[in-house]
Design an enzyme around this catalytic site. Structure first.
Site, PDB file in Angstrom:
ATOM      1  N   GLY A  18      12.297  56.499 -66.416  1.00  0.00           N
ATOM      2  CA  GLY A  18      10.862  56.689 -66.586  1.00  0.00           C
ATOM      3  C   GLY A  18      10.458  56.395 -68.016  1.00  0.00           C
ATOM      4  N   SER A  19       9.421  57.055 -68.475  1.00  0.00           N
ATOM      5  CA  SER A  19       8.875  56.752 -69.797  1.00  0.00           C
ATOM      6  C   SER A  19       9.739  57.344 -70.912  1.00  0.00           C
ATOM      7  CB  SER A  19       7.449  57.296 -69.916  1.00  0.00           C
ATOM      8  OG  SER A  19       7.465  58.700 -69.821  1.00  0.00           O
ATOM      9  N   THR A  20       9.654  56.738 -72.076  1.00  0.00           N
ATOM     10  CA  THR A  20      10.394  57.223 -73.234  1.00  0.00           C
ATOM     11  C   THR A  20       9.919  58.629 -73.612  1.00  0.00           C
ATOM     12  OG1 THR A  20      10.788  54.978 -73.978  1.00  0.00           O
ATOM     13  CG2 THR A  20      10.937  56.685 -75.655  1.00  0.00           C
ATOM     14  N   GLU A  21       8.623  58.853 -73.469  1.00  0.00           N
ATOM     15  CA  GLU A  21       8.046  60.164 -73.785  1.00  0.00           C
ATOM     16  C   GLU A  21       8.674  61.258 -72.903  1.00  0.00           C
ATOM     17  OE1 GLU A  21       4.003  60.228 -72.578  1.00  0.00           O
ATOM     18  OE2 GLU A  21       3.643  62.241 -73.378  1.00  0.00           O
TER      19      GLU A  21
ATOM     20  N   LYS B  95      14.496  64.415 -57.554  1.00  0.00           N
ATOM     21  CA  LYS B  95      13.059  64.631 -57.738  1.00  0.00           C
ATOM     22  C   LYS B  95      12.415  63.260 -57.852  1.00  0.00           C
ATOM     23  CE  LYS B  95       9.795  64.947 -60.129  1.00  0.00           C
ATOM     24  NZ  LYS B  95       8.577  64.124 -59.907  1.00  0.00           N
TER      25      LYS B  95
ATOM     26  N   GLY C 127      11.466  61.000 -71.285  1.00  0.00           N
ATOM     27  CA  GLY C 127      12.891  61.030 -71.625  1.00  0.00           C
ATOM     28  C   GLY C 127      13.175  62.004 -72.762  1.00  0.00           C
TER      29      GLY C 127
ATOM     30  N   GLU D 131      17.202  55.895 -68.583  1.00  0.00           N
ATOM     31  CA  GLU D 131      16.723  54.500 -68.545  1.00  0.00           C
ATOM     32  C   GLU D 131      15.236  54.580 -68.848  1.00  0.00           C
ATOM     33  OE1 GLU D 131      18.542  51.976 -68.058  1.00  0.00           O
ATOM     34  OE2 GLU D 131      20.280  52.698 -66.940  1.00  0.00           O
TER      35      GLU D 131
ATOM     36  N   CYS E 151      10.494  48.129 -66.116  1.00  0.00           N
ATOM     37  CA  CYS E 151      10.935  48.459 -67.464  1.00  0.00           C
ATOM     38  C   CYS E 151      11.454  47.214 -68.182  1.00  0.00           C
ATOM     39  CB  CYS E 151      11.981  49.555 -67.421  1.00  0.00           C
ATOM     40  SG  CYS E 151      13.197  49.296 -66.137  1.00  0.00           S
TER      41      CYS E 151
ATOM     42  N   GLU F 216       4.473  49.794 -74.493  1.00  0.00           N
ATOM     43  CA  GLU F 216       4.711  49.402 -73.101  1.00  0.00           C
ATOM     44  C   GLU F 216       3.403  49.563 -72.317  1.00  0.00           C
ATOM     45  OE1 GLU F 216       7.338  51.894 -70.531  1.00  0.00           O
ATOM     46  OE2 GLU F 216       8.321  49.988 -70.102  1.00  0.00           O
TER      47      GLU F 216
HETATM   48  P1  NAI Z   1       7.051  59.478 -66.299  1.00  0.00           P
HETATM   49  O1  NAI Z   1       8.206  59.080 -67.136  1.00  0.00           O
HETATM   50  O2  NAI Z   1       6.251  60.632 -66.780  1.00  0.00           O
HETATM   51  O3  NAI Z   1       7.542  59.775 -64.805  1.00  0.00           O
HETATM   52  C1  NAI Z   1       8.825  59.403 -64.305  1.00  0.00           C
HETATM   53  C2  NAI Z   1       9.429  60.581 -63.561  1.00  0.00           C
HETATM   54  O4  NAI Z   1       9.581  61.673 -64.460  1.00  0.00           O
HETATM   55  C3  NAI Z   1       8.568  61.113 -62.418  1.00  0.00           C
HETATM   56  O5  NAI Z   1       9.416  61.535 -61.369  1.00  0.00           O
HETATM   57  C4  NAI Z   1       7.886  62.300 -63.048  1.00  0.00           C
HETATM   58  O6  NAI Z   1       7.482  63.259 -62.107  1.00  0.00           O
HETATM   59  C5  NAI Z   1       8.978  62.837 -63.931  1.00  0.00           C
HETATM   60  N1  NAI Z   1       8.514  63.687 -65.031  1.00  0.00           N
HETATM   61  C6  NAI Z   1       7.345  63.644 -65.687  1.00  0.00           C
HETATM   62  N2  NAI Z   1       7.296  64.600 -66.632  1.00  0.00           N
HETATM   63  C7  NAI Z   1       8.459  65.266 -66.580  1.00  0.00           C
HETATM   64  C8  NAI Z   1       9.033  66.356 -67.316  1.00  0.00           C
HETATM   65  N3  NAI Z   1       8.355  66.962 -68.296  1.00  0.00           N
HETATM   66  N4  NAI Z   1      10.280  66.776 -66.996  1.00  0.00           N
HETATM   67  C9  NAI Z   1      10.971  66.162 -66.022  1.00  0.00           C
HETATM   68  N5  NAI Z   1      10.494  65.142 -65.285  1.00  0.00           N
HETATM   69  C10 NAI Z   1       9.247  64.687 -65.564  1.00  0.00           C
HETATM   70  O7  NAI Z   1       6.122  58.186 -66.115  1.00  0.00           O
HETATM   71  P2  NAI Z   1       4.575  58.118 -65.681  1.00  0.00           P
HETATM   72  O8  NAI Z   1       3.816  59.220 -66.337  1.00  0.00           O
HETATM   73  O9  NAI Z   1       4.532  57.993 -64.213  1.00  0.00           O
HETATM   74  O10 NAI Z   1       4.144  56.728 -66.313  1.00  0.00           O
HETATM   75  C11 NAI Z   1       3.773  56.633 -67.678  1.00  0.00           C
HETATM   76  C12 NAI Z   1       4.395  55.418 -68.324  1.00  0.00           C
HETATM   77  O11 NAI Z   1       5.801  55.516 -68.277  1.00  0.00           O
HETATM   78  C13 NAI Z   1       4.104  54.089 -67.658  1.00  0.00           C
HETATM   79  O12 NAI Z   1       2.879  53.572 -68.055  1.00  0.00           O
HETATM   80  C14 NAI Z   1       5.257  53.262 -68.130  1.00  0.00           C
HETATM   81  O13 NAI Z   1       4.985  52.772 -69.417  1.00  0.00           O
HETATM   82  C15 NAI Z   1       6.400  54.238 -68.216  1.00  0.00           C
HETATM   83  N6  NAI Z   1       7.286  54.180 -67.044  1.00  0.00           N
HETATM   84  C16 NAI Z   1       8.470  53.528 -67.170  1.00  0.00           C
HETATM   85  C17 NAI Z   1       9.306  53.400 -66.085  1.00  0.00           C
HETATM   86  C18 NAI Z   1      10.595  52.678 -66.202  1.00  0.00           C
HETATM   87  O14 NAI Z   1      11.096  52.173 -65.216  1.00  0.00           O
HETATM   88  N7  NAI Z   1      11.224  52.653 -67.360  1.00  0.00           N
HETATM   89  C19 NAI Z   1       8.942  53.904 -64.764  1.00  0.00           C
HETATM   90  C20 NAI Z   1       7.717  54.638 -64.742  1.00  0.00           C
HETATM   91  C21 NAI Z   1       6.923  54.739 -65.853  1.00  0.00           C
HETATM   92 MG    MG Z   2       4.196  61.046 -67.210  1.00  0.00          MG
END
Ligand code: NAI
Ligand code: MG
Length: 496
Positions: free
Chosen positions: A240-243, A187, A245, A262, A296, A394
């Site tokens: 992705g985000s800690t939230e 995904k 995660g 991660e 990240c 972050e």
């Molecule tokens: P996100 O963590 O929500 O999105 C990352 C992935 O998770 C995307 O594929 C998204 O569709 C998926 N996702 C979102 N909600 C989900 C859920 N409930 N269940 C399963 N999968 C889900 O990140 P977002 O909203 O794009 O960005 C928000 C913040 O997250 C950024 O400002 C940044 O601080 C952080 N982030 C950190 C990353 C990293 O590499 N550690 C990468 C992207 C965002």
């Molecule tokens: Mg998000």
């Protein structure tokens, strides 16, 4: 401004509504996602948006594929396929470069020469591992018992990836997961689904059996959540985000699937007065501004020793003002592209405003550029203190927070005073200090007199709330495998 022309393959790819990739088929969906080019704010493509029923189909296809030819394929043959995929990515690095430059916005040259090329390397490294996954024979104490282990795939792996390195983050997870013999439901981030879909087509073309790699682009709360909660999924690999995660861990409890994460970071980067100041300044600058701060591992908290603060700050400001920022598909080689999306840009700008309101001094950038696209001028905040939001949370954008310190034990405590623990770094010519600090900094990666290096062969992952599990290196094979212990009783009386 002169733009790079679309390759014919890219133009074709954008023109068709891209379906989901399930069991080697393209599957249309009633809902579609508009893919936006953040450099122009224009819609560039439509991609099918998976719902829970599509995720069901994809998981069923992946389950089925485990008992097909993939399930009995030798490690050697899996390795051959992975190597071929690496070659195919490299041969089509211009296509991958354009797709990532278009939906992510990063400069094409970086998308091609860094993201695509490193993705190919990643597949090559794990191609080698596929034939080297071995168990052990274990000398147990009970007489008449023979014990050995075999290392097996986990099963169906749901991989959920972010938008900051669209191809590379897929490669980081996919390569070890396939090397270990798993099947996949991927995904990709809703903002950047293009290269993941293209990769699935390539995998099929070079001989991966249908159903081994299924791709279900869709929204996080829909497709992502359905995958994380799915009882037919054995493992989730997430970046992705800690939230998010946390949500994934909560969703995993239904079938207690394995999870590796991660997550975010707020890396401390420390410049000691004995460092080579020119390379430290340069390194600290790119530690944050590389990929526009959308990493990240971004070196977001820069601790500079008070005695050299002015000198380092002047160098940072001069570099920030000299950066060139422009559209991902510009023919000119820009240093940075736009922020990924309007909400992300708004978030970045609101952090800058909050930082200033809390007393930080803006010494570079801080504003949106007056042109189409989500461009933010490279921003430096000086006089940041530990309690400010810009020092704790972050931001994930081009905002460098500069803090100053007086001595080693003080800066060590402050560097570690964060919920995150992904990366940290220091600049010093004192070897003892380098080793002392490397041992005490609480982060999964420590960079000394360098920043940002990663390699398919070297483990990468977080401590504390930056996640768990290590991707890359031999650790990644363990992350996507499970060990079976086999006992055999040997009857002494049967010996003649
Ligand atoms: P996100 O963590 O929500 O999105 C990352 C992935 O998770 C995307 O594929 C998204 O569709 C998926 N996702 C979102 N909600 C989900 C859920 N409930 N269940 C399963 N999968 C889900 O990140 P977002 O909203 O794009 O960005 C928000 C913040 O997250 C950024 O400002 C940044 O601080 C952080 N982030 C950190 C990353 C990293 O590499 N550690 C990468 C992207 C965002
Ligand atoms: Mg998000």
């Amino acid at each position: 401004m002169s733009m790079i022309e679309f390759l014919p393959e890219v133009a074709d790819f954008l023109n068709a509504v891209q379906g989901l990739r399930i069991d080697g088929q393209r599957v249309a969906a009633p809902e579609t996602i508009a893919v936006i080019n953040p450099s122009t704010e224009a819609e560039i493509a439509r991609v099918a948006s998976a719902d829970a029923a599509h995720v069901d189909m994809a998981v069923a296809a992946a389950r089925q594929a485990l008992s097909g030819p993939w399930g009995t394929m030798s490690g050697h043959d899996r390795g051959v396929l992975l190597w071929r995929l690496a070659d195919a990515i490299e041969a089509r690095k211009d296509i991958f470069g354009q797709l990532d430059a278009l939906d992510n916005g990063k400069p094409f040259y970086k998308a091609r020469d860094v993201d695509a090329v490193y993705s190919a390397r990643h597949f090559r490294y794990f191609a080698g591992w596929a034939s080297k996954i071995e168990g052990r024979t274990i000398p147990v104490s009970e007489p008449g018992r023979f014990n050995y282990t075999s290392v097996e795939p986990v099963g169906v792996c749901g991989l959920i990836t972010p938008w900051n390195y669209p191809t590379l983050m897929v490669a980081w997870k996919l390569a070890p997961a396939l090397a270990a013999g798993n099947t996949i439901v991927l995904k990709p981030a809703e903002q950047t689904p293009l290269s993941a879909l293209y990769l699935a087509d390539l995998a099929l073309e070079i001989g991966f059996p249908p159903g081994v790699l299924n791709v279900v682009p869709g929204l996080g709360g829909t497709a992502g959540a359905a995958l994380a909660a799915h009882k037919g999924v054995d493992k989730i690999g997430f970046t992705g985000s800690t939230e998010t995660g946390r949500r994934i861990v909560a969703a995993s409890t239904g079938n207690l699937k394995k999870v590796s994460l991660e997550l975010g970071g707020k890396a401390a980067n420390i410049i000691f007065p004995d460092a080579d100041l020119a390379s430290a300044t340069d390194g600290a600058f790119w530690a944050l501004f590389g990929n526009n701060g959308q990493s990240c591992t971004a070196g977001a908290r820069l601790f500079v020793h008070a005695s050299i603060r002015e000198q380092v700050l002047a160098g940072l400001i001069q570099r920030a003002n000299a950066l060139s920022v422009g559209p991902g598909m510009a023919r000119a080689a820009h240093d940075l592209g736009p922020i990924i999306s309007q909400p992300q840009m708004d978030k970045v700008l609101s952090y800058v405003a909050q930082g200033e309101a809390e007393g930080a001094r803006r010494v570079a950038g801080g504003h949106r550029l007056d042109q189409p696209g989500y461009f933010v001028a490279p921003t430096i905040l000086d006089g940041v203190s530990d309690a400010m939001a810009v020092a704790r949370e972050e931001i994930f954008g081009p905002v460098l927070a500069v803090l100053s310190f007086e001595d080693e034990s003080e800066v060590l405590a402050r560097a570690n005073a964060t919920e995150f623990g992904l990366a940290a770094g220091l600049w010093t010519n004192d070897l003892s200090r380098a080793h002392r600090m490397a041992a005490r900094l609480q982060a999964g990666t420590i960079w000394i007199n360098t920043w940002g290096d990663t390699d398919a062969a070297s483990p990468f992952g977080g401590m504390k709330q930056s996640g768990y599990g290590r991707e890359m290196g031999q650790e990644a094979i363990a992350l996507y495998s499970q060990t079976k212990s086999v006992w055999l009783g040997i009857k002494e009386s049967d010996l003649i």
